[in-house]
Design a protein around this motif. Structure first.
Motif, PDB file in Angstrom:
ATOM      1  N   ARG A 120     -12.585  28.777  41.567  1.00 31.46           N
ATOM      2  CA  ARG A 120     -11.953  28.655  42.885  1.00 31.46           C
ATOM      3  C   ARG A 120     -12.944  28.912  44.022  1.00 31.46           C
ATOM      4  NH1 ARG A 120      -7.598  31.153  40.184  1.00 31.46           N
ATOM      5  NH2 ARG A 120      -8.060  33.204  41.086  1.00 31.46           N
ATOM      6  N   LYS A 121     -14.117  29.421  43.700  1.00 35.71           N
ATOM      7  CA  LYS A 121     -15.157  29.581  44.709  1.00 35.71           C
ATOM      8  C   LYS A 121     -15.724  28.217  45.112  1.00 35.71           C
ATOM      9  CE  LYS A 121     -16.639  34.127  42.974  1.00 35.71           C
ATOM     10  NZ  LYS A 121     -17.749  34.884  42.339  1.00 35.71           N
ATOM     11  N   GLN A 122     -15.606  27.244  44.209  1.00 37.58           N
ATOM     12  CA  GLN A 122     -16.178  25.920  44.440  1.00 37.58           C
ATOM     13  C   GLN A 122     -15.145  24.842  44.723  1.00 37.58           C
ATOM     14  OE1 GLN A 122     -19.536  24.820  41.745  1.00 37.58           O
ATOM     15  NE2 GLN A 122     -18.923  26.625  40.586  1.00 37.58           N
ATOM     16  N   VAL A 123     -13.960  24.987  44.120  1.00 35.47           N
ATOM     17  CA  VAL A 123     -12.936  23.956  44.267  1.00 35.47           C
ATOM     18  C   VAL A 123     -11.571  24.607  44.506  1.00 35.47           C
ATOM     19  CG1 VAL A 123     -14.160  22.324  42.771  1.00 35.47           C
ATOM     20  CG2 VAL A 123     -12.457  23.881  41.780  1.00 35.47           C
ATOM     21  N   ASP A 124     -10.616  23.782  44.893  1.00 37.47           N
ATOM     22  CA  ASP A 124      -9.230  24.222  44.992  1.00 37.47           C
ATOM     23  C   ASP A 124      -8.452  23.643  43.813  1.00 37.47           C
ATOM     24  OD1 ASP A 124      -9.540  25.697  47.335  1.00 37.47           O
ATOM     25  OD2 ASP A 124      -9.231  23.925  48.594  1.00 37.47           O
ATOM     26  N   PHE A 125      -7.392  24.345  43.410  1.00 40.97           N
ATOM     27  CA  PHE A 125      -6.577  23.889  42.290  1.00 40.97           C
ATOM     28  C   PHE A 125      -5.140  23.624  42.723  1.00 40.97           C
ATOM     29  CE2 PHE A 125      -9.963  25.817  39.782  1.00 40.97           C
ATOM     30  CZ  PHE A 125     -10.040  24.982  38.670  1.00 40.97           C
ATOM     31  N   SER A 126      -4.534  22.681  42.038  1.00 37.57           N
ATOM     32  CA  SER A 126      -3.106  22.434  42.212  1.00 37.57           C
ATOM     33  C   SER A 126      -2.329  23.525  41.478  1.00 37.57           C
ATOM     34  CB  SER A 126      -2.734  21.080  41.596  1.00 37.57           C
ATOM     35  OG  SER A 126      -2.805  21.154  40.163  1.00 37.57           O
ATOM     36  N   ASN A 127      -1.016  23.456  41.556  1.00 35.17           N
ATOM     37  CA  ASN A 127      -0.186  24.311  40.720  1.00 35.17           C
ATOM     38  C   ASN A 127      -0.435  23.959  39.257  1.00 35.17           C
ATOM     39  OD1 ASN A 127       0.948  25.435  43.041  1.00 35.17           O
ATOM     40  ND2 ASN A 127       2.619  23.948  43.096  1.00 35.17           N
ATOM     41  N   THR A 128      -0.100  24.864  38.364  1.00 34.85           N
ATOM     42  CA  THR A 128      -0.330  24.649  36.932  1.00 34.85           C
ATOM     43  C   THR A 128       0.492  23.471  36.410  1.00 34.85           C
ATOM     44  OG1 THR A 128      -0.790  26.994  36.580  1.00 34.85           O
ATOM     45  CG2 THR A 128      -0.169  25.713  34.639  1.00 34.85           C
ATOM     46  N   TYR A 129      -0.165  22.579  35.625  1.00 33.08           N
ATOM     47  CA  TYR A 129       0.567  21.472  35.016  1.00 33.08           C
ATOM     48  C   TYR A 129       0.641  21.600  33.493  1.00 33.08           C
ATOM     49  CZ  TYR A 129      -3.980  19.408  33.792  1.00 33.08           C
ATOM     50  OH  TYR A 129      -5.244  19.196  33.274  1.00 33.08           O
ATOM     51  N   PHE A 130      -0.145  22.540  32.922  1.00 34.73           N
ATOM     52  CA  PHE A 130      -0.084  22.782  31.478  1.00 34.73           C
ATOM     53  C   PHE A 130      -0.581  24.195  31.229  1.00 34.73           C
ATOM     54  CE2 PHE A 130      -1.327  22.742  27.056  1.00 34.73           C
ATOM     55  CZ  PHE A 130      -0.443  21.879  26.447  1.00 34.73           C
ATOM     56  N   TYR A 131       0.265  25.006  30.598  1.00 28.93           N
ATOM     57  CA  TYR A 131      -0.090  26.400  30.383  1.00 28.93           C
ATOM     58  C   TYR A 131      -0.615  26.568  28.956  1.00 28.93           C
ATOM     59  CZ  TYR A 131       0.103  31.402  31.337  1.00 28.93           C
ATOM     60  OH  TYR A 131      -0.234  32.707  31.570  1.00 28.93           O
ATOM     61  N   ALA A 132      -1.930  26.642  28.852  1.00 25.69           N
ATOM     62  CA  ALA A 132      -2.578  26.758  27.547  1.00 25.69           C
ATOM     63  C   ALA A 132      -3.058  28.186  27.316  1.00 25.69           C
ATOM     64  CB  ALA A 132      -3.763  25.792  27.460  1.00 25.69           C
TER      65      ALA A 132
END
Length: 278
Positions: A120-132
Motif C-alpha cells: 500500500r506504500k506503492q499502490v492503492d487496493f480495491s475492497n477484497t474480492y477473494f479471501y485466501a
C-alpha cells in the motif's frame, strides 16, 4: 565546414525533440486520469496471471487466458463502462505486475495479489474480492503436515519471486530453507523433482495446482491471511471508486457467486463462504 555545422544542428534538434517527447510522455503518465481515459476508450486494461490455474491460465488451444479473475475483470468492466465495453488482458507475473502498473502498461492488477501494508506504500487496493490464506502443497504421504513440521525438519520450501508468501514462511518457519522460482509452473516442477519438500503460496492457487497434479495435496490449514485486492496506481481515486462500486454490484446481483462456483465447484475442500468474505 557548413556541412559539419548543418549536421551538428540536425543532431541537436533531434536530441531536443527526443527530450520533449520523453518529457511529455513522463508528464502524461504521472498525471493521467485512468478512469477518464477508460471511459473514453470503453476499455480497461487488466494485468492478469497466465500460469495460475483457476485464477488465470493460458489455454494453449486458443491462446486465451482463462480463470476466475479474468471472468471477474470482464464482469467489472461491463459493470463500470457498459455492456459493449472491452476488457483487455496483459500477462503479468508476481515480479512484473507492479512495474507494469507503474509504467502505465496496465490500468489495474487482478492477479492473486494480496493487500499488504508494504504494498500500500506503492499502490492503492480495491475492497477484497477473494479471501485466501497461505498454506502448503506437498506430495501425498509427505511427513510435512503443517508449517511447524517444515520448521522442525529444516526442510526446503519452494516459492515464487515477487510473492509475499516467501517472506511469510521465513517468519513462521525460520529454520526452513527457501528456494524461489520464477513462476508457479517452475515451482511445481521443482517440487516434483524433489528440490523441495513443500510449495507455499495462497491456498486458492494451491487448490488449482492440486487439481492439475494428482498425488499432491494442500495441507496444514492456513497460517497467514491473504486477502486479494485489485491494485491501482496511487492518486486514481475516481477509478478506485468505480472499481469498488462495480465489485459491490456484482456481489449484489449474484454474478460474483456464479463465477466463484463456476471455477471452484470441483475443488475438494474449497470453502465458498471463506473465499467470499469482504
Amino acid at each position: 565546414m557548413k556541412k559539419w555545422i548543418r549536421s551538428l544542428s540536425l543532431l541537436l534538434s533531434l536530441v531536443a525533440l527526443t527530450a520533449v517527447i520523453s518529457g511529455c510522455g513522463s508528464t502524461a503518465l504521472s498525471s493521467r486520469n485512468v478512469w477518464k481515459t477508460d471511459q473514453k476508450s470503453k476499455t480497461i486494461t487488466w494485468g492478469v496471471k497466465a500460469d495460475t490455474r483457476l485464477f488465470g491460465l493460458l489455454d494453449t488451444k486458443d491462446g486465451k487466458i482463462k480463470g476466475f479473475e479474468v471472468d471477474l475483470a470482464k464482469a467489472l468492466t461491463k459493470q463500470m463502462l457498459g455492456k459493449n465495453a472491452k476488457a483487455k488482458f496483459i500477462q503479468v507475473t508476481s515480479s512484473t505486475r507492479m512495474p507494469m502498473l507503474k509504467n502505465g502498461n496496465i490500468d489495474a492488477i487482478i492477479a492473486t495479489m494480496t493487500n499488504t501494508a508494504e504494498r500500500r506504500k506503492q499502490v492503492d487496493f480495491s475492497n477484497t474480492y477473494f479471501y485466501a490464506g497461505q498454506s502448503l502443497l506437498v506430495k501425498q504421504g509427505s511427513s510435512i503436515k503443517n508449517v511447524k513440521d517444515l520448521n522442525k525438519q529444516k526442510g526446503t520450501v519452494l516459492g515464487v519471486v515477487g510473492s509475499d508468501s516467501v517472506e511469510n514462511v521465513q517468519k513462521v518457519a525460520p529454520n526452513a530453507t527457501v528456494l524461489q522460482l520464477t513462476d508457479y509452473a517452475q515451482a511445481m516442477t521443482a517440487l516434483k523433482s524433489g528440490q523441495g519438500q513443500a510449495l507455499t503460496t495462497d491456498n486458492g492457487i494451491l487448490y488449482g495446482m492440486s487439481v492439475q497434479n494428482p498425488g499432491y495435496v494442500v495441507t496444514g490449514g492456513t497460517f497467514v491471511s491473504e486477502p486479494y485486492g485489485i491494485a491501482m496506481d496511487k492518486n486514481q481515486q475516481q477509478f478506485e471508486a468505480a472499481v469498488n462500486q462495480a465489485l459491490k454490484e456484482v456481489r449484489a446481483n449474484g454474478e460474483y457467486n456464479k463465477l466463484l462456483h463456476k471455477w471452484f465447484h470441483n475443488v475438494k475442500g474449497f470453502d465458498y463462504e471463506e473465499a467470499a468474505k469482504e
